[in-house]
Design an enzyme around this catalytic site. Sequence first.
Site, PDB file in Angstrom:
ATOM      1  N   ASP A  66       0.718  -1.189  -0.128  1.00 28.34           N
ATOM      2  CA  ASP A  66      -0.111  -0.258   0.082  1.00 28.34           C
ATOM      3  C   ASP A  66       0.842   1.093   0.137  1.00 28.34           C
ATOM      4  O   ASP A  66       1.326   1.585   1.001  1.00 28.34           O
ATOM      5  CB  ASP A  66      -0.843   0.086   1.238  1.00 28.34           C
ATOM      6  CG  ASP A  66      -2.137   1.009   1.034  1.00 28.34           C
ATOM      7  OD1 ASP A  66      -1.648   2.248   0.680  1.00 28.34           O
ATOM      8  OD2 ASP A  66      -3.059   0.992   1.387  1.00 28.34           O
ATOM      9  N   HIS A  67       1.007   1.743  -1.190  1.00 26.63           N
ATOM     10  CA  HIS A  67       1.991   2.903  -1.228  1.00 26.63           C
ATOM     11  C   HIS A  67       1.727   3.877  -0.448  1.00 26.63           C
ATOM     12  O   HIS A  67       2.599   4.993  -0.197  1.00 26.63           O
ATOM     13  CB  HIS A  67       2.418   3.121  -2.866  1.00 26.63           C
ATOM     14  CG  HIS A  67       1.209   3.793  -3.642  1.00 26.63           C
ATOM     15  ND1 HIS A  67       0.180   2.956  -3.958  1.00 26.63           N
ATOM     16  CD2 HIS A  67       0.857   4.882  -3.600  1.00 26.63           C
ATOM     17  CE1 HIS A  67      -0.706   3.652  -4.396  1.00 26.63           C
ATOM     18  NE2 HIS A  67      -0.395   5.109  -4.335  1.00 26.63           N
ATOM     19  N   HIS A  92      -6.245   2.737   1.423  1.00 27.60           N
ATOM     20  CA  HIS A  92      -5.502   3.950   1.811  1.00 27.60           C
ATOM     21  C   HIS A  92      -6.163   4.348   2.960  1.00 27.60           C
ATOM     22  O   HIS A  92      -5.313   4.761   3.788  1.00 27.60           O
ATOM     23  CB  HIS A  92      -5.186   4.786   0.680  1.00 27.60           C
ATOM     24  CG  HIS A  92      -4.681   4.198  -0.670  1.00 27.60           C
ATOM     25  ND1 HIS A  92      -3.820   3.094  -0.754  1.00 27.60           N
ATOM     26  CD2 HIS A  92      -5.028   4.378  -2.044  1.00 27.60           C
ATOM     27  CE1 HIS A  92      -3.219   3.062  -1.942  1.00 27.60           C
ATOM     28  NE2 HIS A  92      -4.225   3.667  -2.880  1.00 27.60           N
TER      29      HIS A  92
END
Length: 263
Positions: free
Chosen positions: A176-177, A239
């Site tokens: 999950d950037h 996110h």
Amino acid sequence: MSDTIVIFGASGDLTSRKLIPALYQLFLKGRLPEDARIVGVSRSTFSHEKWREMLAVSTENYLSTHFDAASWTDFAKRVFYHPGDIKDLDSFISLGELLSEIEAKPNVSRIYYLSTMPQLYSEAIQRLGEAGLADDKNGSRRVIIEKPFGTDTKTAQRLNESIHQVFREDQIYRIDHYLGKETVQNIFALRFANSIFEPLWNRRYVDHVQITVAEEVLVGRRGGYYDESGILRDMFQNHLLQLLMIPAMVPPAGYGAILVRDV
Ligand SMILES: NC(=O)c1ccc[n+]([C@@H]2O[C@H](COP(=O)([O-])OP(=O)(O)OC[C@H]3O[C@@H](n4cnc5c(N)ncnc54)[C@H](OP(=O)(O)O)[C@@H]3O)[C@@H](O)[C@H]2O)c1
């Protein structure tokens, strides 16, 4: 030991907008291992050279720093393309042949980055297994799985089980950037390493938490993706809920993946 990064979804948005510019920046900073190579896979039929040319244009466009043509040429020598379909075992067998040819060493660590549609994750992993590409006798084999990871608890569990048929837990990285962004990482420091805020960070003093998504990126070529996944699954259940977790969770005993997960 040398390293190969194989990106499935090579012709896609994430690859051109984020992955290749990030790898190029690592290269510029001298942080990419000396003989590392990057291999892109998708169904579009490009030659190595054509893919390099397309990536030069997109990288120049998306890079936040100065694009240097000479260093790009150096970087591009490590970049290869393999046309292939995730649904087709032969594509993985021929990918294996290309990898053996360009790696030219027995001891190579490989990362398989699934930067493609979520519906293809399970199939890609099964094919990697069937083609012997997950076998880690001659170097580590790891897989990076993009979000969304399933569409609800059941599908996420099913995907997990299917991945575990081929890769061990320590070979799997569910990315999950957002959680890697510096501003997000800084919340840990602000919250836990700061004697002013730490005693006040609880429900008695915090009235509410606001999360603002200041994204301006348009749908672009991702109409099909949004039709399938939708904006809620694209942003909220991964996110944004994970961002909410950081201010809301009890302090972990340490910041390793397992300890944070266990909280
Ligand atoms: N874009 C972003 O900013 C972003 C951010 C975070 C996470 N993600 C995640 O990253 C993943 C990829 O997103 P994206 O935006 O890059 O999607 P995209 O632009 O739609 O790219 C999909 C890629 O998959 C390839 N592909 C489709 N079917 C294939 C098949 N059967 N065999 C082999 N390759 C196939 C496509 O290439 P061909 O048509 O040439 O085969 C294309 O390269 C998604 O899971 C998304 O949630 C994206």
